[in-house]
Design a protein around this motif. Structure first.
Motif, short mmCIF file in Angstrom:
data_model
loop_
_atom_site.label_atom_id
_atom_site.label_comp_id
_atom_site.label_asym_id
_atom_site.label_seq_id
_atom_site.Cartn_x
_atom_site.Cartn_y
_atom_site.Cartn_z
N GLU A 102 0.83 -1.19 0.00
CA GLU A 102 0.00 0.00 0.00
C GLU A 102 0.87 1.25 0.00
N ALA A 103 0.39 2.27 -0.68
CA ALA A 103 1.10 3.55 -0.70
C ALA A 103 0.66 4.36 0.52
N TRP A 104 1.61 4.62 1.39
CA TRP A 104 1.31 5.38 2.60
C TRP A 104 1.88 6.78 2.42
N GLY A 105 1.12 7.78 2.76
CA GLY A 105 1.59 9.15 2.67
C GLY A 105 1.26 9.90 3.95
N GLN A 106 2.11 10.85 4.28
CA GLN A 106 1.89 11.63 5.47
C GLN A 106 0.85 12.70 5.17
N VAL A 107 -0.09 12.90 6.08
CA VAL A 107 -1.12 13.92 5.93
C VAL A 107 -1.23 14.69 7.24
N GLU A 108 -1.73 15.90 7.11
CA GLU A 108 -1.99 16.72 8.30
C GLU A 108 -3.24 16.19 9.00
N VAL A 109 -3.15 16.05 10.30
CA VAL A 109 -4.27 15.56 11.10
C VAL A 109 -4.67 16.68 12.05
N PRO A 110 -5.97 16.92 12.19
CA PRO A 110 -6.40 17.95 13.14
C PRO A 110 -5.85 17.65 14.54
N ALA A 111 -5.50 18.71 15.24
CA ALA A 111 -4.88 18.59 16.56
C ALA A 111 -5.75 17.77 17.52
N GLU A 112 -7.06 17.92 17.43
CA GLU A 112 -7.95 17.19 18.33
C GLU A 112 -7.80 15.68 18.13
N TYR A 113 -7.71 15.24 16.88
CA TYR A 113 -7.54 13.81 16.59
C TYR A 113 -6.18 13.31 17.06
N GLN A 114 -5.14 14.13 16.86
CA GLN A 114 -3.80 13.71 17.30
C GLN A 114 -3.76 13.58 18.81
N ARG A 115 -4.40 14.52 19.52
CA ARG A 115 -4.44 14.46 20.98
C ARG A 115 -5.18 13.20 21.44
N LEU A 116 -6.25 12.85 20.75
CA LEU A 116 -7.02 11.65 21.06
C LEU A 116 -6.16 10.39 20.88
N VAL A 117 -5.46 10.31 19.77
CA VAL A 117 -4.60 9.15 19.50
C VAL A 117 -3.46 9.08 20.52
N ASP A 118 -2.86 10.21 20.83
CA ASP A 118 -1.77 10.23 21.81
C ASP A 118 -2.25 9.75 23.18
N SER A 119 -3.45 10.16 23.57
CA SER A 119 -3.96 9.74 24.88
C SER A 119 -4.31 8.25 24.88
N ILE A 120 -4.81 7.75 23.76
CA ILE A 120 -5.10 6.31 23.68
C ILE A 120 -3.79 5.52 23.75
N ALA A 121 -2.76 6.00 23.07
CA ALA A 121 -1.46 5.33 23.10
C ALA A 121 -0.87 5.33 24.50
N ALA A 122 -1.19 6.35 25.28
CA ALA A 122 -0.71 6.43 26.66
C ALA A 122 -1.65 5.73 27.64
N ASN A 123 -2.65 5.01 27.12
CA ASN A 123 -3.63 4.30 27.94
C ASN A 123 -4.41 5.23 28.87
N GLN A 124 -4.73 6.40 28.40
CA GLN A 124 -5.50 7.35 29.18
C GLN A 124 -6.74 7.73 28.38
N VAL A 125 -7.81 7.90 29.10
CA VAL A 125 -9.04 8.33 28.44
C VAL A 125 -8.98 9.85 28.35
N PRO A 126 -9.08 10.39 27.14
CA PRO A 126 -8.94 11.84 26.99
C PRO A 126 -10.20 12.57 27.43
N GLU A 127 -9.99 13.78 27.87
CA GLU A 127 -11.12 14.65 28.16
C GLU A 127 -11.35 15.48 26.92
N ALA A 128 -12.38 15.16 26.20
CA ALA A 128 -12.65 15.86 24.94
C ALA A 128 -13.43 17.13 25.20
N PRO A 129 -12.98 18.22 24.59
CA PRO A 129 -13.78 19.45 24.71
C PRO A 129 -15.05 19.29 23.91
N PRO A 130 -16.10 19.95 24.32
CA PRO A 130 -17.34 19.82 23.55
C PRO A 130 -17.11 20.34 22.13
N ALA A 131 -17.53 19.56 21.16
CA ALA A 131 -17.34 19.93 19.77
C ALA A 131 -18.70 20.11 19.12
#
Length: 156
Positions: A102-131
């Motif tokens: 598969e062709a993988w390419g780097q893309v910009e990810v919204p900060a909210e999604y990156q924060r969510l992934v980072d918190s999941i990787a750290a085994n923490q449930v993120p506190e999401a701001p109301p969207a």
């Protein structure tokens, strides 16, 4: 006299039949064991038929001898496990090859999604701001546009 003779004959015949069944079961289990590598690579339909035959044989032996057929049942179970292991390894190998191609390419990810992934990787449930719904739509559009532009790029 005659009844005792018949009872003795019946008992001797039963013991002889049981002994023959034990020998046949052991030989069949040995046969299965010798072909274990071949059986593990059979197509699913052929392996299913083989298992059905082994089960039928074990049932026939149990019926004739009055005892179970543990050797054949154990060997059939071991071969079923080996079959599933081989099937799993082949599927994993195919999946790995597909992912590698598969062709993988780097893309910009919204900060909210990156924060969510980072918190999941750290085994923490993120506190999401109301969207708002608009935030979700704009984030989805950004991801869709980034994926679309990555797919449009020619492979190197």
């Amino acid at each position: 006299g005659g009844e005792a003779y018949r009872a003795d004959l019946r008992e001797a015949s039963s013991e002889l039949c049981g002994g023959l069944c034990d020998i046949a079961a052991e030989r069949y289990a040995r046969y299965l064991r010798c072909r274990a590598e071949v059986h593990a690579r059979l197509p699913l339909a052929a392996f299913t038929s083989l298992c059905a035959l082994a089960d039928d044989f074990a049932a026939d032996v149990a019926h004739l001898s009055g005892r179970g057929c543990a050797a054949v049942s154990a060997e059939a179970a071991a071969q079923a496990k080996a079959f599933v292991d081989v099937l799993h390894a082949e599927a994993t190998k195919k999946l790995e090859a597909t992912v590698e191609q598969e062709a993988w390419g780097q893309v910009e990810v919204p900060a909210e999604y990156q924060r969510l992934v980072d918190s999941i990787a750290a085994n923490q449930v993120p506190e999401a701001p109301p969207a708002s719904a608009a935030d979700h739509l704009s984030a989805a559009a950004a991801v869709s546009a980034a994926v679309g532009s990555a797919e449009a790029e020619p492979e190197a």
